[in-house]
Design a protein around this motif. Structure first.
Motif, PDB file in Angstrom:
ATOM      1  N   PHE A  32       0.928  -1.388   0.143  1.00 41.70           N
ATOM      2  CA  PHE A  32       0.094  -0.303   0.183  1.00 41.70           C
ATOM      3  C   PHE A  32       1.080   0.818  -0.050  1.00 41.70           C
ATOM      4  O   PHE A  32       1.943   1.532   0.594  1.00 41.70           O
ATOM      5  CB  PHE A  32      -1.092   0.054   1.620  1.00 41.70           C
ATOM      6  N   TYR A  33       0.150   2.164  -0.689  1.00 42.36           N
ATOM      7  CA  TYR A  33       1.507   3.788  -1.220  1.00 42.36           C
ATOM      8  C   TYR A  33       2.712   3.533  -0.856  1.00 42.36           C
ATOM      9  O   TYR A  33       3.652   4.313  -0.592  1.00 42.36           O
ATOM     10  CB  TYR A  33       1.309   4.150   0.621  1.00 42.36           C
ATOM     11  N   GLY A  34       2.851   2.640  -1.968  1.00 45.26           N
ATOM     12  CA  GLY A  34       4.392   2.525  -2.704  1.00 45.26           C
ATOM     13  C   GLY A  34       5.431   1.272  -1.365  1.00 45.26           C
ATOM     14  O   GLY A  34       6.674   1.237  -1.492  1.00 45.26           O
ATOM     15  N   ILE A  35       4.234   0.964  -0.026  1.00 44.76           N
ATOM     16  CA  ILE A  35       5.092   0.488   0.421  1.00 44.76           C
ATOM     17  C   ILE A  35       5.106  -1.303   0.248  1.00 44.76           C
ATOM     18  O   ILE A  35       3.631  -1.778   0.081  1.00 44.76           O
ATOM     19  CB  ILE A  35       4.807   0.442   1.962  1.00 44.76           C
ATOM     20  N   ILE A  36       6.002  -2.476   0.046  1.00 48.28           N
ATOM     21  CA  ILE A  36       5.894  -3.411   0.568  1.00 48.28           C
ATOM     22  C   ILE A  36       6.102  -4.026   2.253  1.00 48.28           C
ATOM     23  O   ILE A  36       6.868  -3.729   2.050  1.00 48.28           O
ATOM     24  CB  ILE A  36       7.001  -4.131  -0.946  1.00 48.28           C
ATOM     25  N   ILE A  37       5.354  -5.211   1.776  1.00 48.87           N
ATOM     26  CA  ILE A  37       5.488  -5.904   3.121  1.00 48.87           C
ATOM     27  C   ILE A  37       5.558  -6.727   3.045  1.00 48.87           C
ATOM     28  O   ILE A  37       4.899  -8.231   2.086  1.00 48.87           O
ATOM     29  CB  ILE A  37       4.079  -5.816   3.650  1.00 48.87           C
ATOM     30  N   ARG A  38       7.049  -7.544   3.183  1.00 49.51           N
ATOM     31  CA  ARG A  38       7.548  -9.298   3.258  1.00 49.51           C
ATOM     32  C   ARG A  38       7.025 -10.267   4.730  1.00 49.51           C
ATOM     33  O   ARG A  38       7.835  -9.113   5.913  1.00 49.51           O
ATOM     34  CB  ARG A  38       8.446  -9.058   2.599  1.00 49.51           C
ATOM     35  N   MET A  39       7.075 -11.337   4.795  1.00 46.37           N
ATOM     36  CA  MET A  39       7.827 -11.589   5.930  1.00 46.37           C
ATOM     37  C   MET A  39       8.783 -13.217   4.647  1.00 46.37           C
ATOM     38  O   MET A  39       7.925 -13.737   4.360  1.00 46.37           O
ATOM     39  CB  MET A  39       6.872 -12.610   6.138  1.00 46.37           C
ATOM     40  N   TYR A  40       9.676 -13.200   5.916  1.00 40.79           N
ATOM     41  CA  TYR A  40      10.241 -15.174   5.580  1.00 40.79           C
ATOM     42  C   TYR A  40       9.273 -16.624   5.922  1.00 40.79           C
ATOM     43  O   TYR A  40       8.851 -15.941   7.365  1.00 40.79           O
ATOM     44  CB  TYR A  40      11.465 -14.837   6.340  1.00 40.79           C
ATOM     45  N   CYS A  41       9.510 -17.159   4.841  1.00 46.09           N
ATOM     46  CA  CYS A  41       8.642 -18.272   5.197  1.00 46.09           C
ATOM     47  C   CYS A  41       9.806 -19.950   4.619  1.00 46.09           C
ATOM     48  O   CYS A  41      10.797 -19.942   4.710  1.00 46.09           O
ATOM     49  CB  CYS A  41       8.540 -18.909   4.044  1.00 46.09           C
ATOM     50  N   ALA A  42      10.930 -19.795   6.699  1.00 48.21           N
ATOM     51  CA  ALA A  42      11.399 -20.850   6.441  1.00 48.21           C
ATOM     52  C   ALA A  42      10.907 -20.885   8.386  1.00 48.21           C
ATOM     53  O   ALA A  42      11.054 -20.354   9.161  1.00 48.21           O
ATOM     54  CB  ALA A  42      12.867 -19.951   6.572  1.00 48.21           C
ATOM     55  N   PRO A  43      11.489 -22.209   8.270  1.00 41.75           N
ATOM     56  CA  PRO A  43      11.072 -22.764   9.186  1.00 41.75           C
ATOM     57  C   PRO A  43      12.528 -22.386  10.388  1.00 41.75           C
ATOM     58  O   PRO A  43      13.427 -22.374   9.946  1.00 41.75           O
ATOM     59  CB  PRO A  43      11.692 -24.223   9.325  1.00 41.75           C
ATOM     60  N   LYS A  44      11.868 -21.706  11.702  1.00 47.27           N
ATOM     61  CA  LYS A  44      12.724 -21.048  12.728  1.00 47.27           C
ATOM     62  C   LYS A  44      13.460 -20.205  12.176  1.00 47.27           C
ATOM     63  O   LYS A  44      14.268 -19.694  12.866  1.00 47.27           O
ATOM     64  CB  LYS A  44      13.938 -22.220  13.173  1.00 47.27           C
ATOM     65  N   GLU A  45      12.669 -18.877  11.790  1.00 50.31           N
ATOM     66  CA  GLU A  45      12.996 -18.227  11.739  1.00 50.31           C
ATOM     67  C   GLU A  45      13.260 -17.517  12.947  1.00 50.31           C
ATOM     68  O   GLU A  45      12.190 -17.577  13.842  1.00 50.31           O
ATOM     69  CB  GLU A  45      11.891 -16.949  10.465  1.00 50.31           C
ATOM     70  N   HIS A  46      14.426 -16.429  13.162  1.00 47.92           N
ATOM     71  CA  HIS A  46      14.585 -15.946  14.005  1.00 47.92           C
ATOM     72  C   HIS A  46      13.732 -14.808  15.345  1.00 47.92           C
ATOM     73  O   HIS A  46      12.413 -15.258  14.144  1.00 47.92           O
ATOM     74  CB  HIS A  46      15.844 -14.998  13.985  1.00 47.92           C
ATOM     75  N   ASN A  47      13.070 -15.008  16.005  1.00 46.12           N
ATOM     76  CA  ASN A  47      13.040 -14.583  16.786  1.00 46.12           C
ATOM     77  C   ASN A  47      13.417 -13.082  17.006  1.00 46.12           C
ATOM     78  O   ASN A  47      14.295 -13.209  17.012  1.00 46.12           O
ATOM     79  CB  ASN A  47      12.056 -15.500  17.940  1.00 46.12           C
ATOM     80  N   PRO A  48      12.799 -12.173  17.765  1.00 51.42           N
ATOM     81  CA  PRO A  48      11.181 -11.856  18.319  1.00 51.42           C
ATOM     82  C   PRO A  48      10.395 -11.851  16.059  1.00 51.42           C
ATOM     83  O   PRO A  48      11.066 -11.053  15.640  1.00 51.42           O
ATOM     84  CB  PRO A  48      10.533 -10.799  18.544  1.00 51.42           C
ATOM     85  N   PRO A  49       8.698 -12.692  16.716  1.00 52.88           N
ATOM     86  CA  PRO A  49       8.163 -12.363  15.253  1.00 52.88           C
ATOM     87  C   PRO A  49       8.181 -10.627  14.283  1.00 52.88           C
ATOM     88  O   PRO A  49       7.829 -10.128  15.130  1.00 52.88           O
ATOM     89  CB  PRO A  49       6.636 -12.546  15.718  1.00 52.88           C
ATOM     90  N   HIS A  50       8.030 -10.476  13.728  1.00 53.87           N
ATOM     91  CA  HIS A  50       8.621  -9.546  12.450  1.00 53.87           C
ATOM     92  C   HIS A  50       8.533  -9.380  11.366  1.00 53.87           C
ATOM     93  O   HIS A  50       8.412 -10.755  10.289  1.00 53.87           O
ATOM     94  CB  HIS A  50      10.396  -9.236  12.316  1.00 53.87           C
ATOM     95  N   ILE A  51       8.118  -8.271  10.382  1.00 52.94           N
ATOM     96  CA  ILE A  51       7.936  -8.372   8.904  1.00 52.94           C
ATOM     97  C   ILE A  51       8.993  -7.715   8.223  1.00 52.94           C
ATOM     98  O   ILE A  51       9.830  -6.504   9.367  1.00 52.94           O
ATOM     99  CB  ILE A  51       6.569  -7.291   8.536  1.00 52.94           C
ATOM    100  N   HIS A  52       9.302  -7.498   7.513  1.00 53.33           N
ATOM    101  CA  HIS A  52      10.070  -7.064   6.643  1.00 53.33           C
ATOM    102  C   HIS A  52       9.389  -5.564   5.547  1.00 53.33           C
ATOM    103  O   HIS A  52       8.766  -5.721   4.642  1.00 53.33           O
ATOM    104  CB  HIS A  52      11.582  -8.019   5.324  1.00 53.33           C
ATOM    105  N   VAL A  53       9.934  -4.378   5.869  1.00 51.18           N
ATOM    106  CA  VAL A  53       9.160  -2.802   5.198  1.00 51.18           C
ATOM    107  C   VAL A  53      10.119  -2.872   4.335  1.00 51.18           C
ATOM    108  O   VAL A  53      11.441  -2.523   5.218  1.00 51.18           O
ATOM    109  CB  VAL A  53       8.257  -2.771   6.146  1.00 51.18           C
TER     110      VAL A  53
END
Length: 88
Positions: free
Chosen positions: A7-28
């Protein structure tokens, strides 16, 4: 890393890997800027975004908190997260 919302030129992504490092997060991503947002606290934990774009992302994450946590659980199991409604 799949895109879960845009939205508004912003891209939100999330890794799909088992045991991705915590804390839960998104990449913007916005233009040349990159940031990581903690899903639990809805706070910037790394990187930078223009102040107005960061406010939009944080507001969106607050509204979509439960969906983001559900997507994180899917991603932790190596499954693709669902698309999440963009900010309008």
């Amino acid at each position: 890393m799949p895109t879960i919302s845009m939205f508004y030129g912003i891209i939100i992504r999330m890794y799909c890997a088992p045991k991705e490092h915590n804390p839960p997060h998104i990449h913007v991503y916005y233009q040349d800027d990159k940031a990581i947002i903690d899903i639990n606290t809805i706070e910037l934990i790394d990187g930078k975004l223009p102040k107005n774009k960061l406010r939009l992302v944080l507001a969106w994450a607050e509204l979509r908190h439960e969906e983001l946590l559900a997507d994180w659980k899917l991603a932790q199991n190596g499954e693709l997260p669902f698309q999440i409604e963009p900010l309008k």
